[in-house]
Design a protein around this motif. Sequence first.
Motif, PDB file in Angstrom:
ATOM      1  N   ASP A 329      -2.874  33.930 -18.084  1.00  0.00           N
ATOM      2  CA  ASP A 329      -1.599  34.232 -17.713  1.00  0.00           C
ATOM      3  C   ASP A 329      -1.192  33.813 -16.106  1.00  0.00           C
ATOM      4  N   ARG A 330      -1.511  32.616 -16.073  1.00  0.00           N
ATOM      5  CA  ARG A 330      -1.011  31.719 -14.912  1.00  0.00           C
ATOM      6  C   ARG A 330       0.258  31.329 -15.036  1.00  0.00           C
ATOM      7  N   ALA A 331       0.956  30.960 -13.715  1.00  0.00           N
ATOM      8  CA  ALA A 331       2.071  30.180 -13.600  1.00  0.00           C
ATOM      9  C   ALA A 331       1.338  28.813 -14.311  1.00  0.00           C
ATOM     10  N   CYS A 332       2.273  28.008 -15.095  1.00  0.00           N
ATOM     11  CA  CYS A 332       1.451  26.931 -15.843  1.00  0.00           C
ATOM     12  C   CYS A 332       2.623  25.841 -16.059  1.00  0.00           C
ATOM     13  N   VAL A 333       2.290  24.253 -15.999  1.00  0.00           N
ATOM     14  CA  VAL A 333       3.334  23.404 -16.590  1.00  0.00           C
ATOM     15  C   VAL A 333       2.429  22.612 -17.797  1.00  0.00           C
ATOM     16  N   LEU A 334       2.985  22.766 -18.947  1.00  0.00           N
ATOM     17  CA  LEU A 334       2.645  21.922 -19.977  1.00  0.00           C
ATOM     18  C   LEU A 334       3.358  20.690 -20.410  1.00  0.00           C
ATOM     19  N   ASP A 335       2.779  19.673 -20.152  1.00  0.00           N
ATOM     20  CA  ASP A 335       3.695  18.312 -20.153  1.00  0.00           C
ATOM     21  C   ASP A 335       2.913  17.513 -21.383  1.00  0.00           C
ATOM     22  N   ALA A 336       3.248  16.364 -21.721  1.00  0.00           N
ATOM     23  CA  ALA A 336       2.905  15.442 -22.547  1.00  0.00           C
ATOM     24  C   ALA A 336       1.855  15.737 -23.340  1.00  0.00           C
ATOM     25  N   ASP A 337       0.460  15.476 -23.428  1.00  0.00           N
ATOM     26  CA  ASP A 337      -0.496  15.590 -24.401  1.00  0.00           C
ATOM     27  C   ASP A 337      -0.598  17.224 -24.678  1.00  0.00           C
ATOM     28  N   ALA A 338      -0.394  17.936 -23.875  1.00  0.00           N
ATOM     29  CA  ALA A 338      -0.496  19.391 -23.981  1.00  0.00           C
ATOM     30  C   ALA A 338       0.415  19.948 -24.867  1.00  0.00           C
ATOM     31  N   LEU A 339       1.786  19.345 -25.082  1.00  0.00           N
ATOM     32  CA  LEU A 339       2.763  19.429 -25.942  1.00  0.00           C
ATOM     33  C   LEU A 339       2.467  18.827 -27.335  1.00  0.00           C
ATOM     34  N   THR A 340       2.189  17.559 -26.950  1.00  0.00           N
ATOM     35  CA  THR A 340       1.817  16.773 -28.631  1.00  0.00           C
ATOM     36  C   THR A 340       0.631  17.098 -29.433  1.00  0.00           C
ATOM     37  N   ALA A 341      -0.106  17.989 -28.708  1.00  0.00           N
ATOM     38  CA  ALA A 341      -1.498  18.617 -29.263  1.00  0.00           C
ATOM     39  C   ALA A 341      -0.988  19.470 -30.306  1.00  0.00           C
ATOM     40  N   PHE A 342       0.222  20.249 -30.046  1.00  0.00           N
ATOM     41  CA  PHE A 342       0.692  21.236 -31.043  1.00  0.00           C
ATOM     42  C   PHE A 342       1.925  20.835 -31.979  1.00  0.00           C
ATOM     43  N   ALA A 343       1.842  19.410 -32.233  1.00  0.00           N
ATOM     44  CA  ALA A 343       2.973  18.791 -33.037  1.00  0.00           C
ATOM     45  C   ALA A 343       2.845  19.474 -34.273  1.00  0.00           C
ATOM     46  N   GLN A 344       1.546  19.685 -35.152  1.00  0.00           N
ATOM     47  CA  GLN A 344       1.430  19.890 -36.411  1.00  0.00           C
ATOM     48  C   GLN A 344       1.657  21.569 -36.546  1.00  0.00           C
ATOM     49  N   ALA A 345       1.562  22.180 -35.316  1.00  0.00           N
ATOM     50  CA  ALA A 345       1.493  23.625 -35.366  1.00  0.00           C
ATOM     51  C   ALA A 345       2.384  24.313 -34.272  1.00  0.00           C
ATOM     52  N   PRO A 346       3.587  23.976 -34.097  1.00  0.00           N
ATOM     53  CA  PRO A 346       4.287  24.317 -32.766  1.00  0.00           C
ATOM     54  C   PRO A 346       4.221  25.993 -32.767  1.00  0.00           C
ATOM     55  N   ASP A 347       4.239  26.561 -33.813  1.00  0.00           N
ATOM     56  CA  ASP A 347       4.238  28.128 -33.844  1.00  0.00           C
ATOM     57  C   ASP A 347       2.936  28.554 -33.062  1.00  0.00           C
ATOM     58  N   ASP A 348       1.808  27.901 -33.412  1.00  0.00           N
ATOM     59  CA  ASP A 348       0.606  28.427 -32.659  1.00  0.00           C
ATOM     60  C   ASP A 348       0.969  28.397 -31.291  1.00  0.00           C
ATOM     61  N   LEU A 349       1.704  27.580 -30.779  1.00  0.00           N
ATOM     62  CA  LEU A 349       2.002  27.320 -29.317  1.00  0.00           C
ATOM     63  C   LEU A 349       2.798  28.485 -28.810  1.00  0.00           C
ATOM     64  N   PHE A 350       3.989  28.568 -29.568  1.00  0.00           N
ATOM     65  CA  PHE A 350       4.930  29.684 -29.274  1.00  0.00           C
ATOM     66  C   PHE A 350       4.277  30.978 -29.304  1.00  0.00           C
ATOM     67  N   GLY A 351       3.345  31.147 -30.048  1.00  0.00           N
ATOM     68  CA  GLY A 351       3.007  32.554 -29.997  1.00  0.00           C
ATOM     69  C   GLY A 351       1.957  32.926 -28.618  1.00  0.00           C
ATOM     70  N   MET A 352       1.677  31.887 -28.214  1.00  0.00           N
ATOM     71  CA  MET A 352       0.873  32.322 -27.133  1.00  0.00           C
ATOM     72  C   MET A 352       1.535  31.990 -25.504  1.00  0.00           C
ATOM     73  N   LEU A 353       2.665  31.389 -25.523  1.00  0.00           N
ATOM     74  CA  LEU A 353       3.437  31.382 -24.517  1.00  0.00           C
ATOM     75  C   LEU A 353       4.075  32.520 -23.698  1.00  0.00           C
ATOM     76  N   HIS A 354       4.106  32.432 -22.304  1.00  0.00           N
ATOM     77  CA  HIS A 354       4.598  33.611 -21.824  1.00  0.00           C
ATOM     78  C   HIS A 354       5.519  33.075 -20.842  1.00  0.00           C
ATOM     79  N   PRO A 355       6.363  34.072 -20.007  1.00  0.00           N
ATOM     80  CA  PRO A 355       7.389  33.604 -19.212  1.00  0.00           C
ATOM     81  C   PRO A 355       6.921  32.820 -17.950  1.00  0.00           C
ATOM     82  N   LYS A 356       5.501  32.924 -17.542  1.00  0.00           N
ATOM     83  CA  LYS A 356       5.110  32.041 -16.467  1.00  0.00           C
ATOM     84  C   LYS A 356       4.996  30.482 -16.898  1.00  0.00           C
ATOM     85  N   ALA A 357       5.288  30.280 -17.802  1.00  0.00           N
ATOM     86  CA  ALA A 357       4.906  28.652 -18.449  1.00  0.00           C
ATOM     87  C   ALA A 357       6.207  27.855 -18.432  1.00  0.00           C
TER      88      ALA A 357
END
Length: 500
Positions: A329-357
């Motif tokens: 639950d930290r303020a965070c920036v996800l860029d580059a490989d942190a995004l590409t790592a979820f290319a096959q399953a973006p919904d997994d990422l969306f399920g975890m994201l929160h407003p501080k990201a």
Amino acid sequence: MHVLTAEEMREIERTAMDSGTASDRVLMERAGCGAVATILEEWPDLAPGRVLILCGPGNNGGDGFVVARLLHGLGWTVDLRLLGDPGKLPPDAAANHAAWSALGDVTPLVDGTDKGDPDLIVDALFGTGLTRPVDLPETLGLLRTERRAKVVALDMPSGWCSDSGRRIGARAAEAHLTLAFHAAKRGHVLGDAPEACGMLRVIDIGLPDTGDGVRLVGAPNGLAKAGGHKYAYGHALVLGGGPGKGGAARMTSRAALRVGAGLVTLAVPPAALQENAARLDAVMLSSMRDADALAEMLEDTRLNAVALGPGLGSGGRTRELVRTVLAADRACVLDADALTAFAQAPDDLFGMLHPKAVLTPHGGEFARLFPDLANLMNGPVESGPAFSRLDAAQAAADRAGCTVLLKGPDTVIASPDDVRIHAALYDRSAPGLATAGAGDTLTGFIAGLLARGLDPVEAAGRGAWLLTECALRFGPGLIAEDLPEVLPGVLAELAAHAPG
Ligand SMILES: NC(=O)C1=CN([C@@H]2O[C@H](COP(=O)(O)OP(=O)(O)OC[C@H]3O[C@@H](n4cnc5c(N)ncnc54)[C@H](O)[C@@H]3O)[C@@H](O)[C@H]2O)[C@@H](O)CC1
Ligand SMILES: Nc1ncnc2c1ncn2[C@@H]1O[C@H](COP(=O)(O)OP(=O)(O)O)[C@@H](O)[C@H]1O
Ligand SMILES: [K+]
């Protein structure tokens, strides 16, 4: 400054009509007068000569008739061409058509007779009203390059959607100077249209500033440090990749420190410790074997912002690190490989994201996470208003439930309840940023600003502004390492001009 849609512009106009502040006819006259004054101001050496004025079937054409009348009065020889039937012009355009007709000829646009080489061309074919493809003359897109004349577009170069900056139909005009009436429209700062606009000037036609529209990110204030301990400015954690892959995260770390985070720690796998130790001084270094070790580190709540992605690798380890950071639950920036790592399953990422990201995709990364939105944004345009980069970023932010910064000269920063545009365009054009590592630096600026306590949209917008300003300040020959090094000069200038 704000940018409007065509509908917002019409609403402002309607409100002014209803309150009796102005009439359509008066606004059209002011638009034409303002256009002529601005043309002569921009090109003081432009002596009365030949002007070719291309008028369309709506009120943009109406503005063209006013310009024709005024330039005629100043001694210009006017060649006026009309697209469409004069009998079908809307009332104010028709009135100005009549006023012009008492002074000179109206030739159908399709008549190819050349009446001499013009010194000035005024594109008044279509403005904010263009909603469907129009079969524009082939020569229109070539006016800027193939004629010696100065080309001026009224409101919008014709053929472009004023809400999205996308081309509607096969051809669109290009100008040296575009004159926007009352306010810039979204299409002046989004998509491919800005390049076709040349220079942009906004003409006051006496309508009130209602504060409507999408905000353009401007120079930030309040970034100077003012007392307090280093922990008062936050502690940013940057996650780095393995041996030989550390440059990107080191640039991110240095940028976070330069923008004023009190402390920055770069955490890398044990095998990459030595390499990084040899390259870092003010940035602290930490060994972090895996996601469990990261979870342990994040028990220290002083680590208040995390950046991850640059040089991290796009495999399962990165997905685990993203999971851990988001769970903390930290303020965070996800860029580059942190995004590409979820290319096959973006919904997994969306399920975890929160407003501080904050997600900071470039076009390619955006398409991996939001393929449907990328298709809408890049596919063929059937009609206007076309789906814009702003629409795409907003839909992405809604889906992700966090801030999304879609990179480009027209960077859009959207959260589920806010949206802004950062325009590195016109006099802030910064093509030097098309260099490897500029995005890693942006990630660092945003992470540093998050550590300093800014909210995600503010941090992302300010980061984008600072990145562009650094590039402009450095000038030609820019490489990404230069960006954090010129930031002190940018911050000093901001402090010198700070209000109060
Ligand atoms: N809204 C305002 O307050 C002001 C508007 N003004 C001018 O008015 C313009 C907007 O005028 P309009 O809304 O009339 O729109 P435009 O003049 O931009 O063009 C649309 C006109 O063309 C028709 N049209 C649209 N697509 C077409 C196509 N594919 N083929 C043929 N015809 C097509 C539309 O039915 C409409 O009549 C602005 O861009 C600006 O230049 C100015 O006079 C200043 C004040
Ligand atoms: N022509 C340009 N004009 C303005 N900004 C640009 C231009 N090209 C790139 N940028 C900016 O530079 C950064 C590049 O990021 P990115 O593509 O992720 O690069 P990298 O992955 O190499 O770090 C983004 O912030 C982007 O908006
Ligand atoms: K136009």
